[in-house]
Design a protein around this motif. Structure first.
Motif, PDB file in Angstrom:
ATOM      1  N   SER A  42       0.830  -1.440   0.043  1.00 32.22           N
ATOM      2  CA  SER A  42      -0.047  -0.054  -0.144  1.00 32.22           C
ATOM      3  C   SER A  42       0.857   1.459  -0.013  1.00 32.22           C
ATOM      4  O   SER A  42       0.298   2.339  -0.059  1.00 32.22           O
ATOM      5  CB  SER A  42      -1.183  -0.063   1.015  1.00 32.22           C
ATOM      6  N   ILE A  43       2.157   1.237   0.100  1.00 34.78           N
ATOM      7  CA  ILE A  43       2.967   2.281   0.251  1.00 34.78           C
ATOM      8  C   ILE A  43       4.040   2.500  -0.942  1.00 34.78           C
ATOM      9  O   ILE A  43       4.484   1.454  -1.334  1.00 34.78           O
ATOM     10  CB  ILE A  43       3.814   2.464   1.505  1.00 34.78           C
ATOM     11  N   ASN A  44       4.183   3.623  -1.713  1.00 35.46           N
ATOM     12  CA  ASN A  44       5.068   3.534  -2.779  1.00 35.46           C
ATOM     13  C   ASN A  44       5.920   4.893  -2.538  1.00 35.46           C
ATOM     14  O   ASN A  44       5.825   5.632  -1.639  1.00 35.46           O
ATOM     15  CB  ASN A  44       4.205   4.000  -4.033  1.00 35.46           C
ATOM     16  N   VAL A  45       7.321   4.910  -3.216  1.00 36.52           N
ATOM     17  CA  VAL A  45       8.201   5.982  -3.087  1.00 36.52           C
ATOM     18  C   VAL A  45       7.373   7.353  -3.641  1.00 36.52           C
ATOM     19  O   VAL A  45       6.450   7.409  -4.444  1.00 36.52           O
ATOM     20  CB  VAL A  45       9.182   5.621  -4.244  1.00 36.52           C
ATOM     21  N   GLY A  46       7.613   8.426  -2.818  1.00 38.48           N
ATOM     22  CA  GLY A  46       6.711   9.832  -3.008  1.00 38.48           C
ATOM     23  C   GLY A  46       5.473   9.849  -2.146  1.00 38.48           C
ATOM     24  O   GLY A  46       5.134  11.139  -2.325  1.00 38.48           O
ATOM     25  N   ASP A  47       4.779   8.588  -1.669  1.00 34.22           N
ATOM     26  CA  ASP A  47       3.602   8.711  -0.967  1.00 34.22           C
ATOM     27  C   ASP A  47       3.880   9.605   0.212  1.00 34.22           C
ATOM     28  O   ASP A  47       4.960   9.476   1.042  1.00 34.22           O
ATOM     29  CB  ASP A  47       3.200   7.431  -0.637  1.00 34.22           C
ATOM     30  N   THR A  48       2.840  10.087   0.785  1.00 35.09           N
ATOM     31  CA  THR A  48       2.859  10.989   2.278  1.00 35.09           C
ATOM     32  C   THR A  48       2.017   9.831   2.966  1.00 35.09           C
ATOM     33  O   THR A  48       1.033   9.211   2.894  1.00 35.09           O
ATOM     34  CB  THR A  48       1.823  12.259   2.237  1.00 35.09           C
ATOM     35  N   LYS A  63      10.787   8.227   0.838  1.00 36.76           N
ATOM     36  CA  LYS A  63      11.837   8.280  -0.109  1.00 36.76           C
ATOM     37  C   LYS A  63      12.362   7.204  -0.626  1.00 36.76           C
ATOM     38  O   LYS A  63      13.133   6.964  -1.964  1.00 36.76           O
ATOM     39  CB  LYS A  63      13.090   9.284   0.475  1.00 36.76           C
ATOM     40  N   ASP A  64      12.475   5.923   0.231  1.00 38.56           N
ATOM     41  CA  ASP A  64      13.314   4.806  -0.447  1.00 38.56           C
ATOM     42  C   ASP A  64      12.207   3.448   0.381  1.00 38.56           C
ATOM     43  O   ASP A  64      12.179   3.804   1.470  1.00 38.56           O
ATOM     44  CB  ASP A  64      14.399   4.579  -0.112  1.00 38.56           C
ATOM     45  N   ALA A  70      11.884   1.487   5.441  1.00 37.23           N
ATOM     46  CA  ALA A  70      11.693   2.541   4.462  1.00 37.23           C
ATOM     47  C   ALA A  70      12.418   3.804   4.875  1.00 37.23           C
ATOM     48  O   ALA A  70      12.629   4.212   6.029  1.00 37.23           O
ATOM     49  CB  ALA A  70      10.125   3.089   4.377  1.00 37.23           C
ATOM     50  N   THR A  71      13.145   4.402   3.851  1.00 37.07           N
ATOM     51  CA  THR A  71      13.534   6.131   4.367  1.00 37.07           C
ATOM     52  C   THR A  71      12.480   6.962   4.188  1.00 37.07           C
ATOM     53  O   THR A  71      11.824   6.962   3.144  1.00 37.07           O
ATOM     54  CB  THR A  71      14.952   6.121   3.508  1.00 37.07           C
ATOM     55  N   ILE A  72      12.178   7.707   5.175  1.00 38.53           N
ATOM     56  CA  ILE A  72      11.312   8.586   5.205  1.00 38.53           C
ATOM     57  C   ILE A  72      11.791  10.223   5.645  1.00 38.53           C
ATOM     58  O   ILE A  72      12.992  10.150   6.200  1.00 38.53           O
ATOM     59  CB  ILE A  72      10.223   8.360   6.132  1.00 38.53           C
ATOM     60  N   LEU A  73      11.048  11.097   5.273  1.00 39.06           N
ATOM     61  CA  LEU A  73      11.396  12.500   5.476  1.00 39.06           C
ATOM     62  C   LEU A  73      10.216  13.039   6.414  1.00 39.06           C
ATOM     63  O   LEU A  73       9.197  12.992   6.041  1.00 39.06           O
ATOM     64  CB  LEU A  73      11.533  13.694   4.249  1.00 39.06           C
ATOM     65  N   GLU A  75       9.696  16.625   8.399  1.00 43.13           N
ATOM     66  CA  GLU A  75      10.091  17.982   8.421  1.00 43.13           C
ATOM     67  C   GLU A  75      11.511  18.231   7.914  1.00 43.13           C
ATOM     68  O   GLU A  75      12.466  18.808   8.498  1.00 43.13           O
ATOM     69  CB  GLU A  75       9.894  18.513   9.970  1.00 43.13           C
ATOM     70  N   GLY A  76      11.971  17.746   6.878  1.00 41.62           N
ATOM     71  CA  GLY A  76      13.311  17.815   6.239  1.00 41.62           C
ATOM     72  C   GLY A  76      14.121  17.115   6.603  1.00 41.62           C
ATOM     73  O   GLY A  76      15.342  16.966   6.146  1.00 41.62           O
ATOM     74  N   ARG A  77      13.973  16.101   7.763  1.00 40.99           N
ATOM     75  CA  ARG A  77      14.992  15.024   8.318  1.00 40.99           C
ATOM     76  C   ARG A  77      14.772  13.727   7.872  1.00 40.99           C
ATOM     77  O   ARG A  77      13.609  13.267   7.611  1.00 40.99           O
ATOM     78  CB  ARG A  77      14.927  15.452   9.970  1.00 40.99           C
ATOM     79  N   ARG A  78      15.712  13.110   7.728  1.00 40.08           N
ATOM     80  CA  ARG A  78      15.806  11.794   7.079  1.00 40.08           C
ATOM     81  C   ARG A  78      15.471  10.766   8.268  1.00 40.08           C
ATOM     82  O   ARG A  78      16.675  11.192   8.974  1.00 40.08           O
ATOM     83  CB  ARG A  78      16.782  11.630   6.166  1.00 40.08           C
ATOM     84  N   TYR A  79      14.921   9.902   8.137  1.00 42.05           N
ATOM     85  CA  TYR A  79      14.771   8.726   9.233  1.00 42.05           C
ATOM     86  C   TYR A  79      14.556   7.361   8.242  1.00 42.05           C
ATOM     87  O   TYR A  79      14.172   7.357   7.422  1.00 42.05           O
ATOM     88  CB  TYR A  79      13.698   8.955  10.043  1.00 42.05           C
ATOM     89  N   THR A  80      15.020   6.344   8.966  1.00 38.97           N
ATOM     90  CA  THR A  80      14.768   4.901   8.663  1.00 38.97           C
ATOM     91  C   THR A  80      13.679   4.665   9.551  1.00 38.97           C
ATOM     92  O   THR A  80      14.035   4.499  10.923  1.00 38.97           O
ATOM     93  CB  THR A  80      16.097   4.115   8.811  1.00 38.97           C
ATOM     94  N   ALA A  81      12.712   3.782   8.888  1.00 35.30           N
ATOM     95  CA  ALA A  81      11.463   3.298  10.007  1.00 35.30           C
ATOM     96  C   ALA A  81      10.725   1.817   9.336  1.00 35.30           C
ATOM     97  O   ALA A  81      10.975   1.878   8.137  1.00 35.30           O
ATOM     98  CB  ALA A  81      10.323   4.408   9.808  1.00 35.30           C
ATOM     99  N   PRO A  82      10.500   1.191  10.363  1.00 36.78           N
ATOM    100  CA  PRO A  82      10.154  -0.079   9.825  1.00 36.78           C
ATOM    101  C   PRO A  82       8.880  -0.040   9.197  1.00 36.78           C
ATOM    102  O   PRO A  82       7.965   0.764   9.382  1.00 36.78           O
ATOM    103  CB  PRO A  82       9.632  -0.900  11.250  1.00 36.78           C
TER     104      PRO A  82
END
Length: 92
Positions: A42-48, A63-64, A70-73, A75-82
């Motif tokens: 249900s999630i794709n790159v670029g999705d909110t 983002k990835d 997944a790599t997510i942004l 508030e402009g900061r990059r995080y890795t989340a399950p």
């Protein structure tokens, strides 16, 4: 559920307790795997998405996507989340 907790409370040796713990961990692993697979579909790159975290729910952009994370942004900061903590947001 109360009956199950009462039965667990009656366990009187480590061998039986270890068996119960192994079964609970196995069940938890299965549910985590299912949540990850559902998120992948249900999630794709670029999705909110909505990131469900201990600090509260936050809006993020994907983002990835990798196998389980997944790599997510946020508030402009990059995080890795399950993937299991990411939920797609409805587009208005």
């Amino acid at each position: 559920m109360q009956e199950l907790l009462a039965l667990i409370n009656e366990i009187d040796n480590m061998k039986d307790l270890k068996i119960v713990i192994e079964k609970v961990k196995s069940k938890q692993k299965g549910w985590r795997h299912l949540a990850t697979e559902q998120a992948k579909l249900s999630i794709n790159v670029g999705d909110t998405v909505l990131c469900i975290g201990s600090g509260g729910d936050q809006e993020a952009v994907v983002k990835d996507i990798r196998r389980t994370k997944a790599t997510i942004l946020i508030e402009g900061r990059r995080y890795t989340a399950p993937l299991s903590i990411l939920k797609p947001m409805e587009v208005a």
